[in-house]
Design a protein around this motif. Structure first.
Motif, PDB file in Angstrom:
ATOM      1  N   LEU A 162     -65.762 -77.516  -5.386  1.00  0.00           N
ATOM      2  CA  LEU A 162     -66.911 -78.347  -5.783  1.00  0.00           C
ATOM      3  C   LEU A 162     -66.401 -79.613  -6.454  1.00  0.00           C
ATOM      4  O   LEU A 162     -65.674 -79.548  -7.444  1.00  0.00           O
ATOM      5  CB  LEU A 162     -67.820 -77.570  -6.736  1.00  0.00           C
ATOM      6  N   ASP A 163     -66.796 -80.778  -5.918  1.00  0.00           N
ATOM      7  CA  ASP A 163     -66.263 -82.047  -6.407  1.00  0.00           C
ATOM      8  C   ASP A 163     -67.310 -82.890  -7.135  1.00  0.00           C
ATOM      9  O   ASP A 163     -67.195 -84.107  -7.214  1.00  0.00           O
ATOM     10  CB  ASP A 163     -65.679 -82.864  -5.247  1.00  0.00           C
ATOM     11  N   GLY A 164     -68.316 -82.237  -7.670  1.00  0.00           N
ATOM     12  CA  GLY A 164     -69.345 -82.978  -8.395  1.00  0.00           C
ATOM     13  C   GLY A 164     -70.191 -82.054  -9.242  1.00  0.00           C
ATOM     14  O   GLY A 164     -69.838 -80.898  -9.481  1.00  0.00           O
ATOM     15  N   LEU A 165     -71.329 -82.574  -9.685  1.00  0.00           N
ATOM     16  CA  LEU A 165     -72.265 -81.820 -10.497  1.00  0.00           C
ATOM     17  C   LEU A 165     -73.390 -81.287  -9.612  1.00  0.00           C
ATOM     18  O   LEU A 165     -73.576 -81.742  -8.491  1.00  0.00           O
ATOM     19  CB  LEU A 165     -72.867 -82.716 -11.580  1.00  0.00           C
ATOM     20  N   ILE A 166     -74.142 -80.327 -10.128  1.00  0.00           N
ATOM     21  CA  ILE A 166     -75.353 -79.842  -9.456  1.00  0.00           C
ATOM     22  C   ILE A 166     -76.504 -80.006 -10.426  1.00  0.00           C
ATOM     23  O   ILE A 166     -76.443 -79.531 -11.563  1.00  0.00           O
ATOM     24  CB  ILE A 166     -75.227 -78.373  -9.032  1.00  0.00           C
ATOM     25  N   MET A 167     -77.568 -80.652  -9.982  1.00  0.00           N
ATOM     26  CA  MET A 167     -78.693 -80.961 -10.869  1.00  0.00           C
ATOM     27  C   MET A 167     -79.870 -80.016 -10.662  1.00  0.00           C
ATOM     28  O   MET A 167     -80.163 -79.591  -9.554  1.00  0.00           O
ATOM     29  CB  MET A 167     -79.167 -82.400 -10.646  1.00  0.00           C
ATOM     30  N   GLY A 168     -80.531 -79.716 -11.780  1.00  0.00           N
ATOM     31  CA  GLY A 168     -81.805 -79.012 -11.734  1.00  0.00           C
ATOM     32  C   GLY A 168     -81.706 -77.517 -11.560  1.00  0.00           C
ATOM     33  O   GLY A 168     -82.553 -76.908 -10.905  1.00  0.00           O
ATOM     34  N   VAL A 169     -80.710 -76.893 -12.194  1.00  0.00           N
ATOM     35  CA  VAL A 169     -80.467 -75.471 -11.963  1.00  0.00           C
ATOM     36  C   VAL A 169     -80.439 -74.691 -13.276  1.00  0.00           C
ATOM     37  O   VAL A 169     -80.320 -75.250 -14.362  1.00  0.00           O
ATOM     38  CB  VAL A 169     -79.157 -75.248 -11.182  1.00  0.00           C
ATOM     39  N   SER A 170     -80.516 -73.382 -13.128  1.00  0.00           N
ATOM     40  CA  SER A 170     -80.520 -72.468 -14.269  1.00  0.00           C
ATOM     41  C   SER A 170     -79.288 -71.569 -14.214  1.00  0.00           C
ATOM     42  O   SER A 170     -78.861 -71.176 -13.119  1.00  0.00           O
ATOM     43  CB  SER A 170     -81.787 -71.608 -14.233  1.00  0.00           C
ATOM     44  N   PRO A 171     -78.711 -71.214 -15.361  1.00  0.00           N
ATOM     45  CA  PRO A 171     -77.544 -70.316 -15.363  1.00  0.00           C
ATOM     46  C   PRO A 171     -77.797 -68.997 -14.639  1.00  0.00           C
ATOM     47  O   PRO A 171     -76.892 -68.451 -14.000  1.00  0.00           O
ATOM     48  CB  PRO A 171     -77.285 -70.087 -16.853  1.00  0.00           C
ATOM     49  N   VAL A 172     -79.027 -68.494 -14.707  1.00  0.00           N
ATOM     50  CA  VAL A 172     -79.342 -67.213 -14.063  1.00  0.00           C
ATOM     51  C   VAL A 172     -79.140 -67.301 -12.556  1.00  0.00           C
ATOM     52  O   VAL A 172     -78.671 -66.359 -11.919  1.00  0.00           O
ATOM     53  CB  VAL A 172     -80.792 -66.798 -14.379  1.00  0.00           C
ATOM     54  N   TRP A 173     -79.463 -68.446 -11.974  1.00  0.00           N
ATOM     55  CA  TRP A 173     -79.367 -68.596 -10.515  1.00  0.00           C
ATOM     56  C   TRP A 173     -77.923 -68.609 -10.038  1.00  0.00           C
ATOM     57  O   TRP A 173     -77.657 -68.404  -8.855  1.00  0.00           O
ATOM     58  CB  TRP A 173     -80.047 -69.884 -10.075  1.00  0.00           C
ATOM     59  N   PHE A 174     -76.985 -68.881 -10.945  1.00  0.00           N
ATOM     60  CA  PHE A 174     -75.563 -68.929 -10.581  1.00  0.00           C
ATOM     61  C   PHE A 174     -74.774 -67.798 -11.237  1.00  0.00           C
ATOM     62  O   PHE A 174     -73.571 -67.877 -11.405  1.00  0.00           O
ATOM     63  CB  PHE A 174     -74.981 -70.302 -10.950  1.00  0.00           C
ATOM     64  N   ARG A 175     -75.510 -66.759 -11.626  1.00  0.00           N
ATOM     65  CA  ARG A 175     -74.897 -65.557 -12.227  1.00  0.00           C
ATOM     66  C   ARG A 175     -73.981 -65.925 -13.395  1.00  0.00           C
ATOM     67  O   ARG A 175     -72.868 -65.408 -13.523  1.00  0.00           O
ATOM     68  CB  ARG A 175     -74.135 -64.771 -11.167  1.00  0.00           C
ATOM     69  N   ASP A 176     -74.472 -66.826 -14.227  1.00  0.00           N
ATOM     70  CA  ASP A 176     -73.697 -67.280 -15.380  1.00  0.00           C
ATOM     71  C   ASP A 176     -74.609 -67.371 -16.605  1.00  0.00           C
ATOM     72  O   ASP A 176     -74.662 -68.386 -17.297  1.00  0.00           O
ATOM     73  CB  ASP A 176     -73.060 -68.651 -15.072  1.00  0.00           C
ATOM     74  N   ARG A 177     -75.349 -66.285 -16.824  1.00  0.00           N
ATOM     75  CA  ARG A 177     -76.336 -66.257 -17.901  1.00  0.00           C
ATOM     76  C   ARG A 177     -75.733 -66.639 -19.256  1.00  0.00           C
ATOM     77  O   ARG A 177     -76.355 -67.325 -20.065  1.00  0.00           O
ATOM     78  CB  ARG A 177     -76.985 -64.866 -17.991  1.00  0.00           C
ATOM     79  N   GLU A 178     -74.499 -66.215 -19.502  1.00  0.00           N
ATOM     80  CA  GLU A 178     -73.843 -66.511 -20.781  1.00  0.00           C
ATOM     81  C   GLU A 178     -73.162 -67.881 -20.789  1.00  0.00           C
ATOM     82  O   GLU A 178     -72.566 -68.286 -21.788  1.00  0.00           O
ATOM     83  CB  GLU A 178     -72.810 -65.424 -21.099  1.00  0.00           C
ATOM     84  N   GLN A 179     -73.203 -68.577 -19.672  1.00  0.00           N
ATOM     85  CA  GLN A 179     -72.637 -69.921 -19.527  1.00  0.00           C
ATOM     86  C   GLN A 179     -71.141 -69.958 -19.883  1.00  0.00           C
ATOM     87  O   GLN A 179     -70.656 -70.845 -20.578  1.00  0.00           O
ATOM     88  CB  GLN A 179     -73.419 -70.921 -20.389  1.00  0.00           C
ATOM     89  N   THR A 180     -70.423 -68.975 -19.339  1.00  0.00           N
ATOM     90  CA  THR A 180     -68.986 -68.878 -19.592  1.00  0.00           C
ATOM     91  C   THR A 180     -68.145 -69.237 -18.366  1.00  0.00           C
ATOM     92  O   THR A 180     -66.978 -69.614 -18.504  1.00  0.00           O
ATOM     93  CB  THR A 180     -68.618 -67.457 -20.048  1.00  0.00           C
ATOM     94  N   LYS A 181     -68.705 -69.118 -17.167  1.00  0.00           N
ATOM     95  CA  LYS A 181     -67.944 -69.370 -15.946  1.00  0.00           C
ATOM     96  C   LYS A 181     -67.929 -70.848 -15.567  1.00  0.00           C
ATOM     97  O   LYS A 181     -66.944 -71.347 -15.015  1.00  0.00           O
ATOM     98  CB  LYS A 181     -68.527 -68.559 -14.785  1.00  0.00           C
ATOM     99  N   LEU A 182     -69.032 -71.536 -15.841  1.00  0.00           N
ATOM    100  CA  LEU A 182     -69.190 -72.934 -15.451  1.00  0.00           C
ATOM    101  C   LEU A 182     -69.517 -73.787 -16.671  1.00  0.00           C
ATOM    102  O   LEU A 182     -69.800 -73.264 -17.747  1.00  0.00           O
ATOM    103  CB  LEU A 182     -70.308 -73.060 -14.398  1.00  0.00           C
TER     104      LEU A 182
END
Length: 263
Positions: free
Chosen positions: A87-107
């Motif tokens: 991934l070479d950029g940002l992703i806008m308009g998303v929630s941690p739950v949708w990316f399986r990163d509820r604790e915001q530790t992976k991304l």
């Protein structure tokens, strides 16, 4: 032997120094991806119209060091890029739950820039109130083709309800207005935008007191772009930026009154 005059020599030295220094101060170019191909988020990709384009421009307006450029990209490709670490950029308009990163530790996550919620929308003459899975029994439910609705899917799997899929939220809302569906799942920001375009629908729409899902929208990147996310978070703490953002959201009929998180 011919010697260069002192002034000319000084000019050459200054120009050479500038060529060394200026690149370090050059504006950083950063791509921003969005995959919500629906209003108000992405209204017209070719014409660069929609909320996400305007949020991107706001980020550019309030700081000079990074130039953000928004592009549409399908979710499946973004998922692949994250999995392959490309991934070479940002992703806008998303929630941690949708990316399986509820604790915001992976991304690397920005602060949320807006609240949103997926609503159960029905006609006022036959108002639907969601009270758990059994309240969906025997209902004809509208959704977007390819989307997963976690409150609806188990009921449909049990064949206790019928799912009707369409290509756009406009089609869904029109079917609700014409009473061809018992209920549909549509984001509140999208409903607000569409009803603002078709004001004669305003008195036909009923929202369940309990929504399908509530969440906040933020910007995410890989950990390697943490410095860029930090820049965005600093901007979001700026009162002037916050004021401009709230005005922009209001222009798209997105207000705290409608989109507050209700638990």
């Amino acid at each position: 032997m011919t010697f260069m005059p002192y002034r000319a020599l000084l000019q050459v030295a200054v120009i050479s120094l500038l060529f060394i220094i200026l690149p370090s101060y050059a504006t950083q170019q950063v791509k921003v991806y969005a995959y919500h191909l629906k209003p108000p988020y992405l209204i017209d990709v070719e014409e660069e119209k929609g909320l996400y384009f305007d949020v991107t421009e706001l980020l550019n307006r309030f700081q000079p060091m990074i130039r953000f450029k928004l592009e549409y990209m399908p979710r499946k490709r973004l998922n692949r890029d994250i999995e392959q670490n490309t991934l070479d950029g940002l992703i806008m308009g998303v929630s941690p739950v949708w990316f399986r990163d509820r604790e915001q530790t992976k991304l690397a996550w920005s602060n949320a820039f807006m609240n949103d919620r997926d609503e159960f929308v029905s006609h006022v003459k036959t108002p639907f109130e969601f009270a758990g899975p059994s309240s969906l029994y025997s209902k004809t439910i509208g959704g977007i083709r390819g989307y997963y609705y976690f409150q609806v899917a188990p009921v449909v799997t049990l064949e206790k309800a019928t799912l009707v899929e369409t290509g756009t939220e406009l089609q869904l809302l029109e079917m609700v207005v014409k009473q061809r569906l018992d209920v549909a799942v549509i984001s509140r920001a999208t409903v607000n935008y569409l009803v603002a375009q078709k004001k004669h629908w305003q008195n036909d729409i009923h929202f369940s007191q309990r929504p399908h899902e509530f969440y906040s929208r933020a910007i995410v990147a890989t950990k390697s772009m943490q410095a860029v996310i930090d820049t965005i978070n600093n901007l979001m703490r700026d009162p002037l930026f916050d004021k401009a953002l709230n005005k922009l959201l209001a222009d798209y009929h997105i207000t705290d009154k409608d989109l507050e998180i209700v638990r």
